[in-house]
Design an enzyme around this catalytic site. Structure first.
Site, short mmCIF file in Angstrom:
data_model
loop_
_atom_site.label_atom_id
_atom_site.label_comp_id
_atom_site.label_asym_id
_atom_site.label_seq_id
_atom_site.Cartn_x
_atom_site.Cartn_y
_atom_site.Cartn_z
N ASN A 116 0.88 -1.16 0.00
CA ASN A 116 0.00 0.00 0.00
C ASN A 116 0.92 1.22 0.00
O ASN A 116 1.58 1.49 1.00
CB ASN A 116 -0.91 0.01 1.22
CG ASN A 116 -1.82 1.22 1.27
OD1 ASN A 116 -1.66 2.18 0.53
ND2 ASN A 116 -2.80 1.17 2.16
N ASP B 166 0.42 4.21 0.39
CA ASP B 166 0.06 5.21 1.38
C ASP B 166 0.53 4.85 2.79
O ASP B 166 0.36 5.63 3.72
CB ASP B 166 -1.45 5.44 1.41
CG ASP B 166 -1.97 6.05 0.12
OD1 ASP B 166 -1.20 6.79 -0.54
OD2 ASP B 166 -3.13 5.79 -0.24
N CYS B 167 1.13 3.68 2.96
CA CYS B 167 1.56 3.17 4.26
C CYS B 167 3.07 3.29 4.40
O CYS B 167 3.81 2.72 3.60
CB CYS B 167 1.12 1.71 4.39
SG CYS B 167 1.78 0.85 5.84
N GLY B 168 3.53 4.00 5.42
CA GLY B 168 4.96 4.17 5.65
C GLY B 168 5.68 2.84 5.88
O GLY B 168 6.79 2.64 5.38
N ARG C 238 6.09 1.26 2.54
CA ARG C 238 7.12 1.95 1.75
C ARG C 238 8.52 1.61 2.25
O ARG C 238 9.44 1.38 1.46
CB ARG C 238 6.91 3.47 1.78
CG ARG C 238 5.70 3.93 0.99
CD ARG C 238 5.67 5.44 0.83
NE ARG C 238 5.77 6.17 2.09
CZ ARG C 238 4.73 6.56 2.82
NH1 ARG C 238 3.49 6.27 2.44
NH2 ARG C 238 4.91 7.25 3.95
#
Length: 143
Positions: free
Chosen positions: A9, A11-13, A16
């Site tokens: 995802n 949008d997920c740190g 990432r």
């Protein structure tokens, strides 16, 4: 070439950071944005089994309809929880990483280091600045 898949995802740190550590090992994984392309039910069951976890352990609560759906009810079966994840992929916790060494829910993100077949190629710090791998490619012990 090593075949690695990350259910990601962007949008997920944590997701990432996990992806960046895979790339820091010199590996370009297959990136599956699971919110856009969720795994089929049979594959999700297989991933849960291969990770050695329960369906409940893969459920994400934060930022999901977990409470609204009553998924905290411990009498719900794995099938019911998987049904919920299929209907609402945001309930699938991330990132899930598949490598030749196993399947792991990489929370925290550095858990990916346990299943990568290649060493880190240099220093790696998470987005928040926390050093995870030193210049020699060795994992740094938490402070």
């Amino acid at each position: 070439m090593t075949d690695i898949v990350i259910y990601h995802n962007p949008d997920c740190g944590t997701s990432r950071n996990t992806l960046a550590m895979i790339r820091n090992a010199g590996i370009e994984p297959h990136v599956i944005e699971y919110l856009k392309t969720p795994p089929a039910r049979a594959l999700l069951i297989q991933l849960i089994e291969r990770a050695g976890m329960s369906a409940r352990a893969l459920l994400r609560e934060k930022g999901t309809p977990y409470a609204d759906l009553g998924l905290g009810d411990t009498s719900l079966s794995d099938d019911a929880l998987i049904d919920a994840m299929m209907a609402h992929p945001i309930l699938i916790n991330r990132p899930l990483v598949v490598t030749p060494l196993g399947v792991r829910l990489c929370r925290p993100s550095e858990a990916v280091l346990d299943i990568l077949p290649e060493r880190q190629r240099g220093t790696f710090a998470k987005e928040d600045g926390e050093l995870v791998v030193d210049a020699a490619g060795d994992r740094v012990s938490p402070a």
